[in-house]
Design an enzyme around this catalytic site. Structure first.
Site, PDB file in Angstrom:
ATOM      1  N   TYR A  24     113.787  59.052 -20.598  1.00  0.00           N
ATOM      2  CA  TYR A  24     112.889  60.023 -21.587  1.00  0.00           C
ATOM      3  C   TYR A  24     113.558  59.657 -23.039  1.00  0.00           C
ATOM      4  O   TYR A  24     114.548  60.373 -23.233  1.00  0.00           O
ATOM      5  CB  TYR A  24     112.737  61.401 -21.159  1.00  0.00           C
ATOM      6  CG  TYR A  24     111.822  62.176 -21.870  1.00  0.00           C
ATOM      7  CD1 TYR A  24     112.330  63.486 -22.472  1.00  0.00           C
ATOM      8  CD2 TYR A  24     110.243  61.984 -22.102  1.00  0.00           C
ATOM      9  CE1 TYR A  24     111.762  64.359 -23.378  1.00  0.00           C
ATOM     10  CE2 TYR A  24     109.765  62.920 -22.726  1.00  0.00           C
ATOM     11  CZ  TYR A  24     110.208  64.172 -23.473  1.00  0.00           C
ATOM     12  OH  TYR A  24     109.567  64.941 -24.068  1.00  0.00           O
ATOM     13  N   ASP A  28     119.949  56.133 -27.112  1.00  0.00           N
ATOM     14  CA  ASP A  28     119.346  57.761 -27.096  1.00  0.00           C
ATOM     15  C   ASP A  28     120.281  58.438 -26.606  1.00  0.00           C
ATOM     16  O   ASP A  28     120.400  58.715 -25.432  1.00  0.00           O
ATOM     17  CB  ASP A  28     117.991  57.819 -26.504  1.00  0.00           C
ATOM     18  CG  ASP A  28     117.305  59.132 -26.427  1.00  0.00           C
ATOM     19  OD1 ASP A  28     116.360  59.076 -26.247  1.00  0.00           O
ATOM     20  OD2 ASP A  28     118.193  59.969 -26.862  1.00  0.00           O
ATOM     21  N   LYS A  67     120.242  67.971 -29.819  1.00  0.00           N
ATOM     22  CA  LYS A  67     120.607  69.164 -28.873  1.00  0.00           C
ATOM     23  C   LYS A  67     121.907  69.559 -29.474  1.00  0.00           C
ATOM     24  O   LYS A  67     122.088  70.472 -30.491  1.00  0.00           O
ATOM     25  CB  LYS A  67     120.784  68.624 -27.481  1.00  0.00           C
ATOM     26  CG  LYS A  67     119.427  68.363 -27.030  1.00  0.00           C
ATOM     27  CD  LYS A  67     119.562  67.721 -25.444  1.00  0.00           C
ATOM     28  CE  LYS A  67     118.087  67.210 -24.922  1.00  0.00           C
ATOM     29  NZ  LYS A  67     117.355  68.014 -24.298  1.00  0.00           N
TER      30      LYS A  67
END
Ligand code: KE4
Length: 433
Positions: free
Chosen positions: A143, A238, A271
């Site tokens: 994702y 990612d 994050k």
């Protein structure tokens, strides 16, 4: 006014779709009532009813120091007092970009944005602009945020174009996105054979935390790197979840130890680098980044990009995790957590396995570690959901979906781990049947 999670959920659903601002929070995968968090400190959350939980979500990764770290709070408070947002450059954005670049070999330049979705979306646009190509590859189970072109599932054939996974995404928007099975070298070969000269990039979660915890195998990652280089496609890591979470240099530093000279062409972060505030980033070589506005023709922008309070939060967090011994201690703690949970399962006669890297972990109700998404989805969902609630009732807050990873912070103590293991033994005893 005392209230309950159920009452808050009922009230929330009247004014917020599904009662939440991000779907996974609604507990739809596990059932039951989401907990409305009132406050957090260290390794703990307290919900609206005053129930304390040992927190293994950590805001889905950012809270690597635990909640309310004094150095972070001090930095955020001071930054806020100096101004919340200017819409103009600040020195702290330079400092954060320098800090990220210093920790990630090959990351010569960085652009700061406000979410992982925005960073991943922008990285793809940049890859397309830099290569003049349109097609991209992503992998099933990975994702990369909710940008239209990434809400796509595998097409009918292995190397065919994907189909939208979300309403509202027209098929033509995903027509350039090819979805391949994770860890499948032959599928890579076929896709590059068919699309190689047209591929702008391949985006991959090097350790896939959106299918719980699945590592890209060394042969797969080695071949992926070679094929991207051979065909002039950019390899985009990612690391929104894994970056500064699995190691100070992210998952790419783990693969660089396993594959001599390995590094991606671009990286996406989020994050941890925001420390809990809205901040993400993407970066790469100076040559690639030079295609970005205002230097080049690839447009990308953001009102709150590099926000002065968020950069203060991120910098304070990075300074703490860069201290000697931080990741060694976090790694040992996380390994111990997973080993204890898996041991409790096996003692109860329940097939379980688990894995971790740095402060990120996963476990499965399955005999051995899945290597791809279809296998993850064959793991025992019913058992996971009952285990989730068994742990929640005992004050342990795990991710409310079997395809999500878990996170340990520096604030978790050996007593917290022992309490978690005890809760697991009790919860699993009830599942043995
Ligand atoms: P955000 O737009 O949510 O900041 O980041 C998107 C994203 C990009 N890349 C990876 C590898 C990610 O894990 C994420 C977001 N992760 C999810 C958890 N699986 C965030 C939780 C949520 O969606 O509420």
């Amino acid at each position: 006014m005392t209230t309950t999670n159920a009452a808050l959920f009922e009230r929330a659903q009247r004014v917020i779709p599904g009662g939440v601002n991000s779907p996974v929070r609604a507990f739809r995968a596990v059932g039951g009532t989401p907990r409305f968090i009132a406050r957090a400190q260290g390794a703990y959350l307290w919900d609206a009813e005053g129930q304390r939980y040992i927190d293994y979500i950590g805001s889905w990764g950012p809270m690597i120091l635990g909640h309310g770290h004094p150095a972070v709070l001090e930095a955020v408070t001071k930054a806020a007092a100096d101004g919340l947002s200017f819409g103009a450059p600040t020195e702290r954005e330079i400092e954060l970009a320098e800090a990220i670049s210093a920790l990630v070999p090959g990351l010569e330049q960085v652009r700061l944005v406000s979410s992982g979705t925005e960073a991943a979306m922008s990285a793809i646009r940049l890859a397309r602009g830099a290569t003049g190509r349109s097609r991209m590859i992503k992998f099933e189970g990975c994702y990369h945020g909710h940008a239209d072109a990434l809400l796509v599932k595998a097409g009918s054939g292995l190397a065919t174009f994907g189909n939208p996974t979300s309403a509202g995404v027209p098929p033509e928007v995903v027509q350039h996105t090819i979805v391949l099975p994770y860890n499948d070298v032959s599928a890579l070969e076929a896709a590059f054979a068919e699309h190689g000269p047209h591929l702008a990039c391949v985006m991959v979660e090097p350790i896939a935390g959106n299918m719980n915890f699945v590592r890209a195998s060394v042969p797969f990652m080695t071949r992926l790197r070679a094929l991207c280089s051979a065909h002039g496609a950019l390899l985009v890591f990612d690391e929104v979840m894994s970056g500064f979470r699995v190691a100070l240099g992210g998952a790419q530093s783990v693969y660089a130890r396993l594959i001599p000279g390995f590094r991606p062409d671009m990286s996406v972060f989020g994050k941890v680098i925001g420390g809990g505030m809205p901040l993400a980033a993407f970066g790469g070589s100076r040559d690639v980044m030079a295609h970005l506005a205002p230097l080049g023709p690839v447009y990308q922008a953001g009102t709150l990009s590099g926000n002065p309070v968020a950069t203060a939060c991120g910098l304070a967090t990075l300074r703490e995790i860069a201290k000697p011994g931080f990741f060694e201690a976090l790694t040992a703690k996380t390994q111990s957590l997973v080993e204890g949970i898996v041991a409790a399962g096996r003692s109860a006669g329940i097939p379980m396995c688990g894995d971790s890297e740095g402060g990120m972990f996963g476990f499965f109700f399955h005999q051995n570690l899945p290597q791809d998404y279809p296998t993850v989805m064959t793991t025992d969902k019913e058992r996971f959901n009952r285990f989730f609630h068994g742990m929640l009732e005992r004050g342990v807050y795990l991710a409310p979906a079997l395809y999500e990873a878990g996170f340990v912070s520096a604030a978790h103590t050996t007593e917290d781990l022992a309490a978690t293991h005890q809760a697991a033994r009790e919860a699993l005893a009830g599942l043995a049947g």
